[in-house]
Scaffold this active site. Structure first.
Site, short mmCIF file in Angstrom:
data_model
loop_
_atom_site.label_atom_id
_atom_site.label_comp_id
_atom_site.label_asym_id
_atom_site.label_seq_id
_atom_site.Cartn_x
_atom_site.Cartn_y
_atom_site.Cartn_z
N LYS A 23 22.91 65.74 -74.34
CA LYS A 23 22.86 66.12 -75.76
C LYS A 23 24.25 66.39 -76.31
CE LYS A 23 21.88 70.57 -76.84
NZ LYS A 23 22.76 71.32 -77.75
N ASN A 24 25.03 67.20 -75.58
CA ASN A 24 26.31 67.65 -76.14
C ASN A 24 27.41 66.59 -76.09
OD1 ASN A 24 25.10 69.99 -76.84
ND2 ASN A 24 25.99 71.22 -75.19
N ARG A 123 30.30 82.72 -83.77
CA ARG A 123 30.66 81.30 -83.73
C ARG A 123 31.44 80.79 -84.94
NH1 ARG A 123 25.91 77.81 -81.07
NH2 ARG A 123 27.65 76.48 -80.52
N PRO A 124 32.67 81.25 -85.12
CA PRO A 124 33.49 80.76 -86.24
C PRO A 124 33.92 79.31 -86.05
CG PRO A 124 34.79 82.16 -84.79
CD PRO A 124 33.37 82.22 -84.29
N VAL A 125 34.39 78.67 -87.13
CA VAL A 125 34.92 77.30 -87.03
C VAL A 125 36.37 77.25 -87.52
CG1 VAL A 125 32.72 76.07 -87.13
CG2 VAL A 125 33.85 76.69 -89.26
N ASP A 126 37.04 78.41 -87.46
CA ASP A 126 38.42 78.49 -87.96
C ASP A 126 39.36 77.50 -87.27
OD1 ASP A 126 37.78 80.27 -85.76
OD2 ASP A 126 39.84 81.00 -85.86
N LEU A 127 39.13 77.24 -85.98
CA LEU A 127 40.06 76.36 -85.26
C LEU A 127 39.84 74.89 -85.63
CD1 LEU A 127 39.99 78.18 -81.82
CD2 LEU A 127 41.79 78.26 -83.56
N ASP A 308 26.48 77.48 -70.60
CA ASP A 308 25.15 76.90 -70.82
C ASP A 308 24.25 76.97 -69.58
OD1 ASP A 308 25.76 76.40 -73.43
OD2 ASP A 308 26.13 74.26 -73.17
N VAL A 330 32.28 83.57 -72.75
CA VAL A 330 32.47 82.57 -73.81
C VAL A 330 31.83 82.99 -75.13
CG1 VAL A 330 32.11 80.15 -74.48
CG2 VAL A 330 32.64 80.72 -72.10
N ARG A 400 14.99 71.28 -78.57
CA ARG A 400 16.30 70.85 -79.06
C ARG A 400 17.17 70.30 -77.94
NH1 ARG A 400 19.25 75.30 -82.47
NH2 ARG A 400 20.70 73.57 -82.39
C1 EPZ Z 1 29.62 73.67 -77.47
O1 EPZ Z 1 29.52 74.53 -78.59
C2 EPZ Z 1 28.23 73.36 -77.04
N1 EPZ Z 1 27.53 72.69 -78.13
C3 EPZ Z 1 27.51 74.63 -76.61
O2 EPZ Z 1 26.23 74.27 -76.11
C4 EPZ Z 1 28.30 75.29 -75.48
O3 EPZ Z 1 27.71 76.52 -75.16
C5 EPZ Z 1 29.75 75.52 -75.93
O4 EPZ Z 1 30.32 74.28 -76.39
C6 EPZ Z 1 30.63 76.08 -74.83
O5 EPZ Z 1 30.64 75.22 -73.73
C7 EPZ Z 1 27.75 71.40 -78.37
O6 EPZ Z 1 28.50 70.73 -77.69
C8 EPZ Z 1 26.99 70.78 -79.49
P1 EPZ Z 1 33.04 76.29 -78.57
P2 EPZ Z 1 30.79 74.83 -79.50
O7 EPZ Z 1 33.68 75.92 -79.86
O8 EPZ Z 1 31.64 73.64 -79.56
C9 EPZ Z 1 34.98 80.33 -80.21
C10 EPZ Z 1 23.88 74.44 -75.93
O9 EPZ Z 1 23.09 75.33 -75.51
N2 EPZ Z 1 35.49 79.56 -81.37
O10 EPZ Z 1 33.59 75.73 -77.34
O11 EPZ Z 1 30.29 75.39 -80.78
C11 EPZ Z 1 33.47 80.48 -80.23
O12 EPZ Z 1 33.05 81.52 -81.06
C12 EPZ Z 1 25.07 74.80 -76.81
O13 EPZ Z 1 23.72 73.23 -75.69
C13 EPZ Z 1 36.38 80.13 -82.25
O14 EPZ Z 1 36.76 81.30 -82.12
O15 EPZ Z 1 31.50 75.98 -78.66
C14 EPZ Z 1 33.18 80.72 -78.77
O16 EPZ Z 1 33.36 82.08 -78.47
C15 EPZ Z 1 25.08 76.23 -77.20
N3 EPZ Z 1 36.82 79.39 -83.32
C16 EPZ Z 1 34.24 79.89 -78.05
O17 EPZ Z 1 35.24 79.61 -79.03
C17 EPZ Z 1 36.44 78.10 -83.52
O18 EPZ Z 1 36.90 77.48 -84.52
C18 EPZ Z 1 33.74 78.56 -77.49
O19 EPZ Z 1 33.02 77.87 -78.48
C19 EPZ Z 1 35.56 77.52 -82.61
C20 EPZ Z 1 35.10 78.27 -81.53
#
Ligand code: EPZ
Length: 421
Positions: A23-24, A123-127, A308, A330, A400
């Site tokens: 999926k991911n 879960r911010p998207v700032d980065l 995960d 995480v 999902r």
């Molecule tokens: C991906 O989510 C996966 N989803 C998640 O799987 C998985 O848990 C996660 O990576 C970690 O491995 C998909 O690939 C669709 P991150 P993602 O950005 O990309 C922080 C599942 O169950 N962060 O790596 O959203 C964030 O808050 C799902 O299949 C920022 O601070 O995760 C977190 O603490 C759930 N700013 C950490 O980074 C940002 O701009 C890692 O999140 C982005 C993230």
């Protein structure tokens, strides 16, 4: 939508099943089809709600899609008419944000609804935003939407990711492949799904080096062409069935998977007492009828132990011999399913981001409900080992991320069925 799973626990899992596409990896790769100016064929897509949502998102932008009955898909992004990811879709799937980078890079504009928090944390998207700005895009947030524009091509840049982010790395990578000049992404996520995306982009003609390392170097190209790409196997689905087998003291063989990307998980299963044999595309786990031993877990970005898989190991620890700690580094709120497990007789206490799990000889079936995908899977595992009946509510979370979970578990001898609403 509000189907339930009914599980009668106590059966050892035994038999063989096939693992689906990841999926991911499929989600970012579907978003990446926006970058090509020729049709792209993607194969081994898993049959999941999140994939349908991403396909729906591409469809609502006016993109031509041809789906075959085995969930291969051909995408022709040249027919695009709208550059918007609406709230109605983003609210059901945060990964919709992954169209931001590709839309911006290829079409110079995007409007993507701002994803809110979710059950496992803020879960911010700032980065994502910071990285795309570094490539020269203008982004602002208005009325709940991220509005992004670029004047001509994006420009290569040196980007350092403050936190390792899978989605952030993917979004910036997809934008950088069409930018002018070179982009370096430092502290990039090394997850196998990021590697799969990068390999697909290379198949479309992108120039990327350092794939699989924490420094990606991208030399932008003017266009990307079509390709025919097969999605990698799902390592989290693989891990989930292995843990389910270990918890039930069973013996399973999983086919069409990839043991090479499972190192941290397989190591912990061996530590729990599992006998594991692997081939190029299969994994066999045999507990020889023994109860698993408790194992300490600490989640972190790849190649460390995946967040995960945390909830599933917590479920195994709940019935294992001994006491273990599970530390989640995480996401901030990803241990909440332990309260549901305690309702089944588990003995789990929480201290900050750590769960202390005292293994119990038995769990008792109960009605339970989970708020996210992997937590739901962990409750299914708990149900498989519990005495009596467990009713897992709100399994749309499971749908999902797990293709035909009850059918695959039935194939392994579990007593599980779906109760329609
Ligand atoms: C991906 O989510 C996966 N989803 C998640 O799987 C998985 O848990 C996660 O990576 C970690 O491995 C998909 O690939 C669709 P991150 P993602 O950005 O990309 C922080 C599942 O169950 N962060 O790596 O959203 C964030 O808050 C799902 O299949 C920022 O601070 O995760 C977190 O603490 C759930 N700013 C950490 O980074 C940002 O701009 C890692 O999140 C982005 C993230």
């Amino acid at each position: 939508m509000l189907d339930k799973l009914v599980i009668l626990g106590g059966e050892r899992l035994e038999g063989e099943i096939r693992i689906s596409g990841a999926k991911n990896a499929a989600l970012p790769i579907l978003a990446a089809t926006l970058l090509a100016d020729e049709p792209v064929i993607i194969r081994n897509l898993p049959h999941l709600h999140d994939i349908t949502t991403m396909i729906e998102l591409l469809g609502c932008m006016g993109i031509d899609l041809t789906i075959d009955e085995r969930l291969g898909i051909e995408v022709n992004a040249n027919t695009i008419q709208s550059f918007t990811a609406p709230y109605e879709l983003v609210k059901t799937m945060r990964a919709s944000i992954l169209v931001l980078g590709p839309l911006l890079a290829r079409f110079g504009q995007a409007q993507v609804s701002f994803p809110g928090g979710c059950a496992i944390g803020s879960r911010p998207v700032d980065l994502h935003i910071k990285g795309l700005k570094a490539l020269g895009a203008e982004l602002d947030v208005q009325d709940g939407y991220i509005n992004a524009r670029s004047n001509g091509r994006l420009k290569g840049a040196h980007i350092f990711m403050d936190t390792v982010t899978v989605g952030g790395t993917e979004n910036v990578l997809m934008a950088a492949v069409l930018a002018e000049g070179q982009t370096v992404i430092e502290n990039a996520a090394r997850e196998p799904e990021v590697v799969d995306l990068a390999n697909c982009l290379v198949a479309m003609g992108a120039q990327i080096s350092g794939i699989g390392s924490d420094t990606l170097v991208i030399d932008g190209v003017e266009r990307l062409h079509g390709c025919d790409y097969t999605i990698m196997p799902d390592r989290i689905e693989t891990g989930t069935y292995l843990v389910a087998a270990a918890a039930t003291r069973g013996h399973v063989k999983l086919k069409d998977t990839d043991p090479e990307v499972m190192e941290a998980v397989l190591m912990k299963l061996k530590e729990a007492g599992a006998d594991i044999t692997t081939g190029k595309d299969w994994i066999e786990l045999d507990m020889h009828g023994c109860r698993p031993k408790a194992v300490n877990i600490r989640t972190a970005p790849y190649p460390a132990f995946p967040t995960d898989m945390q909830a599933q190991f917590t479920a195994m620890n709940a019935v294992a011999e001994g006491t273990a700690t599970v530390t989640e580094t995480v996401f901030e709120n990803r241990l909440i399913q332990t309260h549901e497990m305690n309702r089944m007789g588990a003995k789990i206490s929480i201290e900050g981001n750590m769960a202390i799990v005292e293994g119990q000889e038995h769990l008792k079936g109960a009605p339970v409900m989970a708020t996210d995908l992997r937590a739901s899977a962990s409750l299914v595992i708990a149900g498989l080992v519990a005495h009596g009946q467990t009713l897992v509510d709100r399994i749309y979370h499971i749908d999902r991320g797990y293709e035909c979970i009850e059918e695959k578990l039935q194939q392994l001898g579990a007593n599980i069925r779906r109760l329609p609403e």
